[in-house]
Design an enzyme around this catalytic site. Structure first.
Site, PDB file in Angstrom:
ATOM      1  CD  GLU A   1      37.938  35.704  43.173  1.00 20.87           C
ATOM      2  OE1 GLU A   1      36.747  35.925  42.632  1.00 20.87           O
ATOM      3  OE2 GLU A   1      37.810  35.078  44.459  1.00 20.87           O
TER       4      GLU A   1
ATOM      5  CE  LYS B   1      33.692  34.141  41.548  1.00 15.17           C
ATOM      6  NZ  LYS B   1      34.096  35.106  42.601  1.00 15.17           N
TER       7      LYS B   1
ATOM      8  CB  CYS C   1      36.416  32.272  44.186  1.00 15.61           C
ATOM      9  SG  CYS C   1      36.234  32.473  45.894  1.00 15.61           S
TER      10      CYS C   1
END
Length: 538
Positions: A42, A109, A145
């Site tokens: 990330e 994300k 994540c």
């Protein structure tokens, strides 16, 4: 199909260096490993978290330039690279797919955390749809994540036809975190029936350290690969049917994992801030001895200057133990007696102190003289000063502001005193480091005659049990149960915790190794009418 995970460090803000590291890894993954896909963590381009650098237009322009360089070098292989994308008036945390010299797609994300060390909601707009990439004829769903900690992103990717879920991460370490990650990933596989690859960042950044430990689960949720913890490298996996196959390193937990975290965090913080070595006060106590061991393992003993600063209260055994610790670790060791300086302070202040009994004031003067000497050595020699205070002391204020709290970094800031002993024992299992005499000695600050820590604090076994429940579990006063602790003493510990917030705000940064560290993990006001203790009126 061969996939390579680039488990590498990407320092925050080092865009040019990070781009070079990414380009090199893409070339190696293609040429040495025959990769079809190389996966980066990330925000690999910027490092994580870049915080308010993300508010700067010049920063985003530099990100775009770095991505263009990386894309141009990405030929003969597909790369999935974490980067912030500032486009169409919004900033998103993205996984950018690059192939044939160009950007071919991006996933955003979707779950933006705002807790612990994370503050994604401050800087990013959330994505709202699953993203699938096609690589070598296979459909890959991408998560970033926090997305893997919720069920929806994985479920929607599977529903859209993903044959594999790839999760890119900057997931910080705390003890037990690897088992948590693998457990969450196994739940996603159980829900979707889709194998999963989890690629994680490695390296220290300010108050966090990333432990790597990238792994893969097959379509039954069984572990099929795991990269080593705290190790930089490119790790190849072969995707066949419902599984990714690769090396399976042992999981590391408990004292070995925490010790590696301290070493890696210290090394990366010191070097990342331009220092070639460190200086520390070596008192003959266990905290400074453990910090010395961490520093020696992080940087090499020849880059650690250990300084003993005795006064009238320093026992001979302290001198002997400090010298023995320095010799065991191969440190440069010096002694600077400060008795005459202490006497000068006493004489200068005597007229104003007349008629008042000696108390913690005189004790703190000694600590501040030591801090002054160490800061002078730091300035003159260009060495970072390491503070040796532990979490238990910082919690209740058993440390001197502008004295033993001086430092650029505090390796033990998130280590309870009882864990200091466990870590010392572990380090000694690897080779001589902390003399047995130091471990066996009753803790003392040696700031007055016959002083013991137990004069001012409950036994550390008791104190740490209270702090773990109150700090990490958010237990209320009436919920805390510790053998050997009465209600009055419990109330005193809680009040000390709140009363010393002002000290902690001025403490050196230190690495997070528990679930709830001081700093970004725990944000409490300095001035507050809330004492935390409702059991008494004092």
């Amino acid at each position: 199909m061969r996939i390579v995970v680039a488990q590498l460090p990407f320092p925050v803000g080092a865009l040019d260096d990070n781009a070079r590291r990414i380009i090199d890894a893409i070339g190696r993954a293609r040429d040495e490993f025959g990769a079809d896909l190389v996966v980066f963590p990330e925000l690999a381009v910027t490092g994580y978290p870049p915080d308010d650098l993300l508010l700067r237009s010049d920063f985003h322009a530099a990100v775009e330039r770095a991505l263009a360089r990386i894309a141009a070098a990405c030929t003969g292989v597909t790369a999935l690279v974490g980067a912030p994308l500032h486009r169409h008036g919004v900033v998103r945390n993205a996984a950018v797919a690059l192939a044939d010299g160009a950007e071919v797609g991006a996933a955003y994300k979707r779950c933006l955390p705002s807790y612990s060390v994370f503050d994604d909601n401050r800087h990013f707009r959330a994505g709202d749809a699953p993203c699938l990439l096609e690589v070598a004829g296979r459909r890959i769903g991408v998560a970033i994540c926090e997305d893997i900690w919720a069920a929806t992103p994985a479920a929607e990717a599977a529903a859209a036809g993903a044959e594999l879920l790839v999760s890119i991460n900057a997931s910080p370490f705390h003890d037990g975190k690897q088992a948590e990650r693998e457990g969450v990933a196994a739940r996603r596989v159980a829900e979707t029936g889709v194998p999963l690859l989890y690629a994680n960042l490695v390296g220290g950044h300010d108050e966090v350290v990333y432990d790597g430990g990238s792994f893969a689960l097959d379509d039954t949720g069984a572990l099929s690969a795991r990269a080593p913890a705290f190790a930089d490298g490119l790790y190849a996996l072969d995707w066949q049917g419902g599984a990714l196959h690769g090396e399976q390193a042992e999981a590391v937990e408990g004292p070995p994992a925490v010790y590696q975290a301290l070493v890696r965090a210290t090394a990366d913080y010191v070097r990342g801030n331009g220092f070639s070595g460190v200086v520390l006060g070596l008192s003959g106590g266990i905290d400074s001895a453990l910090v010395a061991a961490v520093a020696a393992d992080a940087l090499g003993g020849d880059r650690v200057l250990a300084v003993m600063m005795p006064t009238r209260y320093t026992a001979e055994r302290s001198l002997e133990d400090a010298r023995a610790a320095a010799q065991a670790l191969g440190l440069e060791y010096r002694s600077i007696p400060i008795e005459s300086l202490f006497a000068d302070y006493e004489q200068a202040l005597a007229p104003l102190f007349a008629g008042r009994e000696a108390d913690a004031t005189e004790e703190n003067i000694q600590a501040r003289i030591r801090g002054n000497c160490l800061m002078a050595l730091s300035n003159k020699l260009g060495l970072m000063l390491l503070a040796a205070g532990n979490k238990s002391e910082l919690a209740v204020g058993y440390a001197t502001l502008y004295g033993d709290m001086c430092g650029g970094f505090a390796p033990l800031k998130d280590v309870y005193k009882t864990d200091v002993y466990r870590l010392a024992e572990y380090r000694n299992s690897l080779g001589p480091a902390v003399p047995a005499a130091i471990i066996e000695r009753e803790p003392t600050a040696e700031l007055r005659a016959d002083q013991r820590d137990s004069d001012s604090l409950p036994p550390y076994r008791v104190l740490d049990a209270v702090l773990r429940q109150y700090l990490e579990d958010d237990a209320a006063e009436h919920e805390i149960r510790v053998e050997g602790l009465d209600a009055v003493e419990l109330c005193r510990v809680i009040r000390l915790l709140y009363r010393n917030e002002y000290k902690r705000r001025q403490a050196a940064p230190g690495v997070k190794v528990t679930r709830r560290a001081f700093g970004r993990d725990r944000r409490y006001p300095i001035t507050s009418g809330w004492s935390g203790c409702q059991g008494c009126s004092d």
